[in-house]
Structure formats: C-alpha cells, structure tokens
Design a protein around this motif. Structure first.
Motif, PDB file in Angstrom:
ATOM      1  N   ARG A   1       6.149  -1.330   1.745  1.00  0.00           N
ATOM      2  CA  ARG A   1       6.356   0.185   2.501  1.00  0.00           C
ATOM      3  C   ARG A   1       6.719   1.144   2.328  1.00  0.00           C
ATOM      4  O   ARG A   1       5.997   2.282   2.213  1.00  0.00           O
ATOM      5  CB  ARG A   1       6.944  -0.517   3.838  1.00  0.00           C
ATOM      6  CG  ARG A   1       6.227  -1.242   4.379  1.00  0.00           C
ATOM      7  CD  ARG A   1       6.822  -0.691   6.247  1.00  0.00           C
ATOM      8  NE  ARG A   1       8.180  -2.053   6.224  1.00  0.00           N
ATOM      9  CZ  ARG A   1       8.208  -3.065   6.290  1.00  0.00           C
ATOM     10  NH1 ARG A   1       7.189  -4.008   6.322  1.00  0.00           N
ATOM     11  NH2 ARG A   1       9.549  -3.644   6.721  1.00  0.00           N
ATOM     12  N   ILE A   2       7.828   1.479   1.223  1.00  0.00           N
ATOM     13  CA  ILE A   2       8.557   2.303   0.399  1.00  0.00           C
ATOM     14  C   ILE A   2       7.592   2.435  -0.554  1.00  0.00           C
ATOM     15  O   ILE A   2       6.709   4.059  -1.071  1.00  0.00           O
ATOM     16  CB  ILE A   2      10.002   2.026  -0.117  1.00  0.00           C
ATOM     17  CG1 ILE A   2      10.632   1.461   1.179  1.00  0.00           C
ATOM     18  CG2 ILE A   2      10.488   3.279  -1.080  1.00  0.00           C
ATOM     19  CD1 ILE A   2      12.180   1.309   1.147  1.00  0.00           C
ATOM     20  N   ALA A   3       6.908   2.521  -1.652  1.00  0.00           N
ATOM     21  CA  ALA A   3       5.782   1.879  -2.721  1.00  0.00           C
ATOM     22  C   ALA A   3       6.630   3.143  -3.579  1.00  0.00           C
ATOM     23  O   ALA A   3       5.774   3.943  -4.266  1.00  0.00           O
ATOM     24  CB  ALA A   3       4.299   2.571  -2.184  1.00  0.00           C
ATOM     25  N   ALA A   4       7.463   2.407  -3.938  1.00  0.00           N
ATOM     26  CA  ALA A   4       8.766   3.662  -4.648  1.00  0.00           C
ATOM     27  C   ALA A   4       8.026   2.562  -6.168  1.00  0.00           C
ATOM     28  O   ALA A   4       7.799   1.959  -6.526  1.00  0.00           O
ATOM     29  CB  ALA A   4       9.873   3.402  -4.698  1.00  0.00           C
ATOM     30  N   PRO A   5       7.511   3.225  -7.263  1.00  0.00           N
ATOM     31  CA  PRO A   5       6.946   2.675  -8.744  1.00  0.00           C
ATOM     32  C   PRO A   5       7.927   2.334  -9.076  1.00  0.00           C
ATOM     33  O   PRO A   5       8.399   1.223 -10.111  1.00  0.00           O
ATOM     34  CB  PRO A   5       6.839   4.428  -9.537  1.00  0.00           C
ATOM     35  CG  PRO A   5       6.854   4.683  -8.713  1.00  0.00           C
ATOM     36  CD  PRO A   5       6.907   4.821  -6.981  1.00  0.00           C
ATOM     37  N   LYS A   6       9.341   2.326  -8.987  1.00  0.00           N
ATOM     38  CA  LYS A   6      11.293   2.100  -9.657  1.00  0.00           C
ATOM     39  C   LYS A   6      10.263   0.692  -9.398  1.00  0.00           C
ATOM     40  O   LYS A   6      11.795  -0.074  -9.320  1.00  0.00           O
ATOM     41  CB  LYS A   6      11.828   2.850  -9.214  1.00  0.00           C
ATOM     42  CG  LYS A   6      12.423   2.454  -8.201  1.00  0.00           C
ATOM     43  CD  LYS A   6      13.414   3.810  -8.698  1.00  0.00           C
ATOM     44  CE  LYS A   6      14.333   4.156  -7.414  1.00  0.00           C
ATOM     45  NZ  LYS A   6      14.806   5.046  -7.335  1.00  0.00           N
ATOM     46  N   SER A   7      10.263  -0.180  -7.952  1.00  0.00           N
ATOM     47  CA  SER A   7      10.436  -0.869  -7.650  1.00  0.00           C
ATOM     48  C   SER A   7       9.625  -2.568  -8.047  1.00  0.00           C
ATOM     49  O   SER A   7       8.855  -3.402  -7.532  1.00  0.00           O
ATOM     50  CB  SER A   7      10.122  -1.814  -6.198  1.00  0.00           C
ATOM     51  OG  SER A   7      10.314  -0.026  -5.423  1.00  0.00           O
ATOM     52  N   VAL A   8       8.227  -1.456  -8.977  1.00  0.00           N
ATOM     53  CA  VAL A   8       7.731  -2.860  -9.791  1.00  0.00           C
ATOM     54  C   VAL A   8       8.518  -4.183 -10.936  1.00  0.00           C
ATOM     55  O   VAL A   8       7.602  -4.963 -10.501  1.00  0.00           O
ATOM     56  CB  VAL A   8       6.583  -2.080 -10.584  1.00  0.00           C
ATOM     57  CG1 VAL A   8       5.455  -3.095 -11.824  1.00  0.00           C
ATOM     58  CG2 VAL A   8       5.216  -1.006 -10.110  1.00  0.00           C
TER      59      VAL A   8
END
Length: 103
Positions: free
Chosen positions: A31-38
C-alpha cells in the motif's frame, strides 16, 4: 517503512501468528509502494537456509502483489527472479500475470 522492513528481517518461529503478522506487513508495504521496500520483499522469495521454512503461500502471494504495486524496474526484476525460484503454481501464475507474460 524501516519498522515494517525490520519486522520482515526478523526471523520469527513458524506459526499462524507470525504468518499473519508477516502478511499484514507485506500488504502494508504494498500500500505504501515505497521503492526502498523492494529488497525486503524480494527476500521473501529467496530460498532459506537449512532448518528454516519458506514463507507461507499467502505471504508470497502478497509479496508478489506488493512488488507489482511498487512497479519499479527493480520490483519487476525481483518478480522475475522470484518466478525462477518459486515452486507453487499459484504464486508462479500470479507473478507471470503481474509481469505480463501470461497466466
């Protein structure tokens, strides 16, 4: 996001409670869709060491969906790598759909 990533990095004893917590964390990262979560999402698909169990089906499906929602090139590469290592047909089918390579 760092707190959520920390929860994923922590190896918890297998069981319904830890599966539920990991599922909710993975969904939140999507839901946050932050690229650093990959990177932490990619780790869900990497084969674990001896004596460690694979994340449950629901967590792997949610990780695929979260990577799709993030939508960066790095997320697509993570899904491609996951597709190569994934053994469950349901997860493989979902990854192929998100990558646009058919069902």
């Amino acid at each position: 996001v760092p707190v959520l990533e920390g929860i994923l990095a922590t190896r918890m004893p297998p069981g319904e409670d830890s599966d539920h917590l990991r599922l909710r964390v993975v969904e939140a990262l999507g839901r946050i869709a932050a690229p650093k979560s990959v990177p932490p999402l990619r780790q869900i698909f990497i084969k674990k060491g001896p004596g460690e169990t694979k994340d449950c089906l629901g967590v792997r499906l949610a990780a695929a969906r979260s990577l799709f929602r993030i939508g960066t090139q790095e997320a697509r590469e993570a899904m491609t790598l996951a597709l190569k290592d994934e053994s469950e047909d349901e997860v493989r089918s979902q990854l192929r759909r998100y990558l646009g390579t058919g069902v």
